[in-house]
Design a protein around this motif. Structure first.
Motif, PDB file in Angstrom:
ATOM      1  N   LYS A 345       2.711   2.092  28.374  1.00 30.52           N
ATOM      2  CA  LYS A 345       2.878   1.602  27.004  1.00 30.52           C
ATOM      3  C   LYS A 345       2.542   2.664  25.958  1.00 30.52           C
ATOM      4  O   LYS A 345       2.902   2.518  24.791  1.00 30.52           O
ATOM      5  CB  LYS A 345       1.983   0.377  26.770  1.00 30.52           C
ATOM      6  CG  LYS A 345       2.216  -0.782  27.732  1.00 30.52           C
ATOM      7  CD  LYS A 345       3.628  -1.337  27.636  1.00 30.52           C
ATOM      8  CE  LYS A 345       3.824  -2.505  28.615  1.00 30.52           C
ATOM      9  NZ  LYS A 345       5.222  -2.981  28.626  1.00 30.52           N
ATOM     10  N   SER A 346       1.826   3.720  26.358  1.00 28.50           N
ATOM     11  CA  SER A 346       1.379   4.723  25.389  1.00 28.50           C
ATOM     12  C   SER A 346       1.922   6.100  25.735  1.00 28.50           C
ATOM     13  O   SER A 346       2.341   6.356  26.880  1.00 28.50           O
ATOM     14  CB  SER A 346      -0.146   4.783  25.353  1.00 28.50           C
ATOM     15  OG  SER A 346      -0.649   5.307  26.580  1.00 28.50           O
ATOM     16  N   THR A 347       1.894   6.971  24.739  1.00 24.66           N
ATOM     17  CA  THR A 347       2.350   8.351  24.959  1.00 24.66           C
ATOM     18  C   THR A 347       1.482   9.053  25.989  1.00 24.66           C
ATOM     19  O   THR A 347       1.989   9.742  26.879  1.00 24.66           O
ATOM     20  CB  THR A 347       2.315   9.124  23.631  1.00 24.66           C
ATOM     21  OG1 THR A 347       3.156   8.479  22.685  1.00 24.66           O
ATOM     22  CG2 THR A 347       2.782  10.559  23.838  1.00 24.66           C
ATOM     23  N   GLY A 348       0.172   8.878  25.898  1.00 25.01           N
ATOM     24  CA  GLY A 348      -0.739   9.549  26.824  1.00 25.01           C
ATOM     25  C   GLY A 348      -0.500   9.160  28.261  1.00 25.01           C
ATOM     26  O   GLY A 348      -0.450  10.019  29.154  1.00 25.01           O
ATOM     27  N   SER A 349      -0.325   7.867  28.514  1.00 23.95           N
ATOM     28  CA  SER A 349      -0.108   7.423  29.888  1.00 23.95           C
ATOM     29  C   SER A 349       1.245   7.890  30.414  1.00 23.95           C
ATOM     30  O   SER A 349       1.384   8.188  31.607  1.00 23.95           O
ATOM     31  CB  SER A 349      -0.210   5.897  29.978  1.00 23.95           C
ATOM     32  OG  SER A 349       0.737   5.265  29.132  1.00 23.95           O
ATOM     33  N   LEU A 350       2.255   7.987  29.528  1.00 23.46           N
ATOM     34  CA  LEU A 350       3.568   8.470  29.968  1.00 23.46           C
ATOM     35  C   LEU A 350       3.512   9.954  30.320  1.00 23.46           C
ATOM     36  O   LEU A 350       4.072  10.383  31.333  1.00 23.46           O
ATOM     37  CB  LEU A 350       4.609   8.224  28.878  1.00 23.46           C
ATOM     38  CG  LEU A 350       6.041   8.665  29.200  1.00 23.46           C
ATOM     39  CD1 LEU A 350       6.553   8.015  30.487  1.00 23.46           C
ATOM     40  CD2 LEU A 350       6.973   8.374  28.035  1.00 23.46           C
ATOM     41  N   ILE A 351       2.830  10.738  29.489  1.00 29.13           N
ATOM     42  CA  ILE A 351       2.683  12.168  29.771  1.00 29.13           C
ATOM     43  C   ILE A 351       1.921  12.364  31.079  1.00 29.13           C
ATOM     44  O   ILE A 351       2.309  13.172  31.939  1.00 29.13           O
ATOM     45  CB  ILE A 351       1.954  12.897  28.624  1.00 29.13           C
ATOM     46  CG1 ILE A 351       2.783  12.844  27.329  1.00 29.13           C
ATOM     47  CG2 ILE A 351       1.649  14.346  29.012  1.00 29.13           C
ATOM     48  CD1 ILE A 351       4.072  13.606  27.359  1.00 29.13           C
ATOM     49  N   MET A 352       0.836  11.614  31.260  1.00 32.09           N
ATOM     50  CA  MET A 352       0.055  11.716  32.490  1.00 32.09           C
ATOM     51  C   MET A 352       0.895  11.342  33.708  1.00 32.09           C
ATOM     52  O   MET A 352       0.868  12.045  34.733  1.00 32.09           O
ATOM     53  CB  MET A 352      -1.173  10.812  32.410  1.00 32.09           C
ATOM     54  CG  MET A 352      -1.975  10.732  33.715  1.00 32.09           C
ATOM     55  SD  MET A 352      -2.691  12.319  34.221  1.00 32.09           S
ATOM     56  CE  MET A 352      -4.222  12.262  33.290  1.00 32.09           C
ATOM     57  N   LEU A 353       1.664  10.248  33.611  1.00 28.97           N
ATOM     58  CA  LEU A 353       2.506   9.834  34.732  1.00 28.97           C
ATOM     59  C   LEU A 353       3.568  10.893  35.039  1.00 28.97           C
ATOM     60  O   LEU A 353       3.866  11.158  36.208  1.00 28.97           O
ATOM     61  CB  LEU A 353       3.172   8.495  34.428  1.00 28.97           C
ATOM     62  CG  LEU A 353       4.097   7.937  35.511  1.00 28.97           C
ATOM     63  CD1 LEU A 353       3.358   7.756  36.838  1.00 28.97           C
ATOM     64  CD2 LEU A 353       4.729   6.621  35.068  1.00 28.97           C
ATOM     65  N   THR A 354       4.111  11.513  33.999  1.00 28.03           N
ATOM     66  CA  THR A 354       5.111  12.568  34.213  1.00 28.03           C
ATOM     67  C   THR A 354       4.505  13.743  34.980  1.00 28.03           C
ATOM     68  O   THR A 354       5.104  14.238  35.946  1.00 28.03           O
ATOM     69  CB  THR A 354       5.662  13.068  32.859  1.00 28.03           C
ATOM     70  OG1 THR A 354       6.174  11.966  32.113  1.00 28.03           O
ATOM     71  CG2 THR A 354       6.776  14.086  33.076  1.00 28.03           C
ATOM     72  N   ILE A 355       3.325  14.187  34.567  1.00 27.62           N
ATOM     73  CA  ILE A 355       2.658  15.300  35.237  1.00 27.62           C
ATOM     74  C   ILE A 355       2.319  14.941  36.678  1.00 27.62           C
ATOM     75  O   ILE A 355       2.598  15.711  37.616  1.00 27.62           O
ATOM     76  CB  ILE A 355       1.375  15.708  34.477  1.00 27.62           C
ATOM     77  CG1 ILE A 355       1.708  16.246  33.077  1.00 27.62           C
ATOM     78  CG2 ILE A 355       0.585  16.741  35.281  1.00 27.62           C
ATOM     79  CD1 ILE A 355       2.435  17.566  33.057  1.00 27.62           C
ATOM     80  N   VAL A 356       1.712  13.762  36.872  1.00 28.60           N
ATOM     81  CA  VAL A 356       1.317  13.339  38.225  1.00 28.60           C
ATOM     82  C   VAL A 356       2.534  13.190  39.120  1.00 28.60           C
ATOM     83  O   VAL A 356       2.526  13.619  40.286  1.00 28.60           O
ATOM     84  CB  VAL A 356       0.517  12.020  38.162  1.00 28.60           C
ATOM     85  CG1 VAL A 356       0.309  11.448  39.561  1.00 28.60           C
ATOM     86  CG2 VAL A 356      -0.827  12.237  37.478  1.00 28.60           C
ATOM     87  N   SER A 357       3.605  12.595  38.604  1.00 26.04           N
ATOM     88  CA  SER A 357       4.812  12.388  39.408  1.00 26.04           C
ATOM     89  C   SER A 357       5.482  13.714  39.766  1.00 26.04           C
ATOM     90  O   SER A 357       5.993  13.884  40.871  1.00 26.04           O
ATOM     91  CB  SER A 357       5.801  11.495  38.654  1.00 26.04           C
ATOM     92  OG  SER A 357       5.238  10.229  38.389  1.00 26.04           O
ATOM     93  N   THR A 358       5.473  14.653  38.834  1.00 21.25           N
ATOM     94  CA  THR A 358       6.050  15.971  39.119  1.00 21.25           C
ATOM     95  C   THR A 358       5.253  16.676  40.206  1.00 21.25           C
ATOM     96  O   THR A 358       5.821  17.289  41.118  1.00 21.25           O
ATOM     97  CB  THR A 358       6.098  16.824  37.837  1.00 21.25           C
ATOM     98  OG1 THR A 358       6.796  16.110  36.823  1.00 21.25           O
ATOM     99  CG2 THR A 358       6.810  18.144  38.093  1.00 21.25           C
ATOM    100  N   PHE A 359       3.930  16.580  40.133  1.00 23.14           N
ATOM    101  CA  PHE A 359       3.098  17.137  41.201  1.00 23.14           C
ATOM    102  C   PHE A 359       3.350  16.424  42.524  1.00 23.14           C
ATOM    103  O   PHE A 359       3.315  17.046  43.593  1.00 23.14           O
ATOM    104  CB  PHE A 359       1.615  17.043  40.832  1.00 23.14           C
ATOM    105  CG  PHE A 359       1.085  18.258  40.125  1.00 23.14           C
ATOM    106  CD1 PHE A 359       1.084  19.496  40.743  1.00 23.14           C
ATOM    107  CD2 PHE A 359       0.588  18.174  38.830  1.00 23.14           C
ATOM    108  CE1 PHE A 359       0.602  20.630  40.105  1.00 23.14           C
ATOM    109  CE2 PHE A 359       0.101  19.289  38.174  1.00 23.14           C
ATOM    110  CZ  PHE A 359       0.111  20.519  38.814  1.00 23.14           C
ATOM    111  N   ALA A 360       3.594  15.105  42.472  1.00 26.99           N
ATOM    112  CA  ALA A 360       3.865  14.358  43.698  1.00 26.99           C
ATOM    113  C   ALA A 360       5.118  14.884  44.389  1.00 26.99           C
ATOM    114  O   ALA A 360       5.143  15.066  45.616  1.00 26.99           O
ATOM    115  CB  ALA A 360       4.019  12.868  43.389  1.00 26.99           C
ATOM    116  N   VAL A 361       6.161  15.157  43.601  1.00 25.93           N
ATOM    117  CA  VAL A 361       7.389  15.727  44.184  1.00 25.93           C
ATOM    118  C   VAL A 361       7.115  17.138  44.689  1.00 25.93           C
ATOM    119  O   VAL A 361       7.594  17.541  45.753  1.00 25.93           O
ATOM    120  CB  VAL A 361       8.539  15.736  43.159  1.00 25.93           C
ATOM    121  CG1 VAL A 361       9.792  16.362  43.763  1.00 25.93           C
ATOM    122  CG2 VAL A 361       8.848  14.317  42.691  1.00 25.93           C
ATOM    123  N   ALA A 362       6.337  17.907  43.935  1.00 25.67           N
ATOM    124  CA  ALA A 362       6.010  19.275  44.345  1.00 25.67           C
ATOM    125  C   ALA A 362       5.278  19.286  45.678  1.00 25.67           C
ATOM    126  O   ALA A 362       5.601  20.067  46.579  1.00 25.67           O
ATOM    127  CB  ALA A 362       5.164  19.959  43.270  1.00 25.67           C
TER     128      ALA A 362
END
Length: 462
Positions: A345-362
């Motif tokens: 729902k927030s910008t911070g949580s979306l940015i965090m999810l993007t970073i975490v998900s990118t690391f997950a794929v990495a």
């Protein structure tokens, strides 16, 4: 029947890969080829269980590997460049003058700065690591610095430049997939990359100063310089080769022809300047430069390169992109992120999810392209829904997918650096400060809102 994965089915290939990878790193010491193959087999089994036919799964792997073919050809040419630039005296000359003029007090931050400038110009972290990075590695060893520290500074500089270069493939892919334009993307990345690089330089200066207090072995430096002079004609004009490479890239010569051209010129220098035969040069291009000088440090430096030296990295790339092809086309990544995206729902949580998900794929695939493409494709609609400019998305996937992936010991960038610089990934990862700092800067910005551009926000220059 409907082809759909459950969360646990989507997780199985990731669990197998990470478990096998951990076993390989800490117990078996056999590299990441078998763990990646195990992950790919599990991904194929899961797809079969979900209803896909084998021919379709095979095509998924082919599609994934096809996207990596340009990188495969570039890796082969980089192997040739290492062989011919050593045989032609280019890399030995770089090392000789580096040992002669670089002061130990400023060596480690200088490594990151110079490698970064070369990488920005070339648009290729791999090429800068394999040329100036290789030279710095040997210089650092001669000056008495820990190999992991020097390798970490080389990689930080190389990926600083790669991330900000408009000529870089990843820097072009990220905005294209995130639906923004290249130059807005590069300008927006200055906010996370420049502060992170400055902090990294400070850390390198402090640690480098501490390391140099322990003393450099001047006798080993002199022995290395004398050994180089005994084998090669060392001349400042040979330093024009890196300059020529930079000029070709600035002139927007396509990467593969430009790199192949400088590799061939290196071969000509080996014959004309260093007196090698055509037969020996062909051997150097294939299997790398080989010499027995009687000086251990010189032999360790020189005996490397050639197309054969790139085979391990290429196989790793093929396996990673084959696995990624299945994970992408079966929708496994989307399954894993769907529920989390619904709660954002927030910008911070979306940015965090993007970073975490990118690391997950990495960590799941070890492949840069997949770590950038999959999260960007998945999250672009959420960014639009929350009225957040998608250049924030492209900056995040570059932060973790281009730079952060160097923290993955089995990732293609780390394996490539390890093979060229001859340093174990677990030795240089703790010193690859940029890979830690750039993702952290994005998380910080996400929760504070600083530098995050909304669609209606005109306070920051776009």
């Amino acid at each position: 029947m409907e082809k759909r994965l459950t969360v646990w089915m989507a997780l199985l290939p990731v669990i197998v890969l990470i478990a096998a990878g951990a076993g390989s790193i800490f117990v078996w010491k056999v590299g990441m080829h078998v763990p990646l193959l195990a992950g790919m087999v599990m991904a194929a089994v899961v797809a079969l269980m979900a209803g896909w036919k084998w021919n379709a799964i095979q095509q998924m792997m082919v599609n994934g590997v096809t996207r990596a073919l340009p990188a495969v050809f570039i890796l082969l040419v980089i192997g040739i460049i290492i062989g011919t630039w050593i045989a032609g005296g280019v890399i030995p000359t770089m090392i000789y003058y580096g040992l002669k003029f670089i002061h130990p007090d400023f060596f480690v931050p200088a490594v990151a700065i110079v490698t970064g400038l070369v990488s920005i110009t070339l648009g290729s972290s791999f090429t800068s690591i394999a040329t100036v990075g290789l030279a710095f590695m040997v210089i650092g060893e001669g000056l008495g610095f820990p190999p992991g520290l020097v390798a970490g500074a080389i990689i930080s500089g190389a990926f600083f430049g790669d991330k900000l270069s408009p000529l870089s493939d990843t820097t072009n892919i990220a905005p294209a997939v995130a639906e923004t334009d290249l130059f807005s993307h590069v300008k927006h990345m200055l906010w996370d990359t420049l502060p992170a690089f400055f902090i990294a330089l400070v850390l390198y200066a402090v640690i480098g100063h501490t390391s140099v207090i322990q003393g450099a072995d001047q006798s080993s430096i002199i022995a290395l310089m004398d050994g180089l002079q005994s084998i090669f004609i060392i001349h400042p004009l040979l330093l024009l080769m890196p300059v020529l490479t930079i000029v070709l890239i600035i002139k927007r010569t396509p990467a593969l022809p430009a790199l192949l051209g400088v590799a061939i010129i290196g071969a000509v220098l080996a014959i004309v300047v260093q007196g090698e035969t055509v037969t020996s040069v062909m051997q150097f291009m294939t299997s790398g430069y080989q010499v027995e000088s009687g000086v251990e440090a010189v032999d360790k430096l020189l005996n490397k390169g050639g197309m054969v030296s790139m085979y391990g990295t290429i196989v790793l790339l093929v396996l990673a992109t084959g696995l990624g092809g299945i994970m992408e086309e079966t929708g496994a990544f989307q399954v894993l992120t769907r529920r989390m995206l619904e709660r954002v729902k927030s910008t911070g949580s979306l940015i965090m999810l993007t970073i975490v998900s990118t690391f997950a794929v990495a960590f799941s695939t070890g492949a840069q392209f997949l770590a950038i493409i999959l999260p960007a494709r998945t999250f672009v609609h959420k960014y639009k829904e929350l009225q957040i400019d998608t250049k924030n998305l492209s900056r995040c996937v570059e932060a973790a997918g281009t730079v952060g992936i160097n923290l993955v010991p089995w990732g293609v960038p780390a394996v490539f650096a390890a093979s060229v610089l001859e340093v174990d990934p677990m030795a240089f990862i703790p010193y690859t400060f940029l890979a830690f700092l750039v993702p952290l800067m994005n998380v910080l910005y996400g929760y504070t809102g600083w530098t995050i551009v909304k669609k209606s926000d005109r306070r920051l220059v776009k």
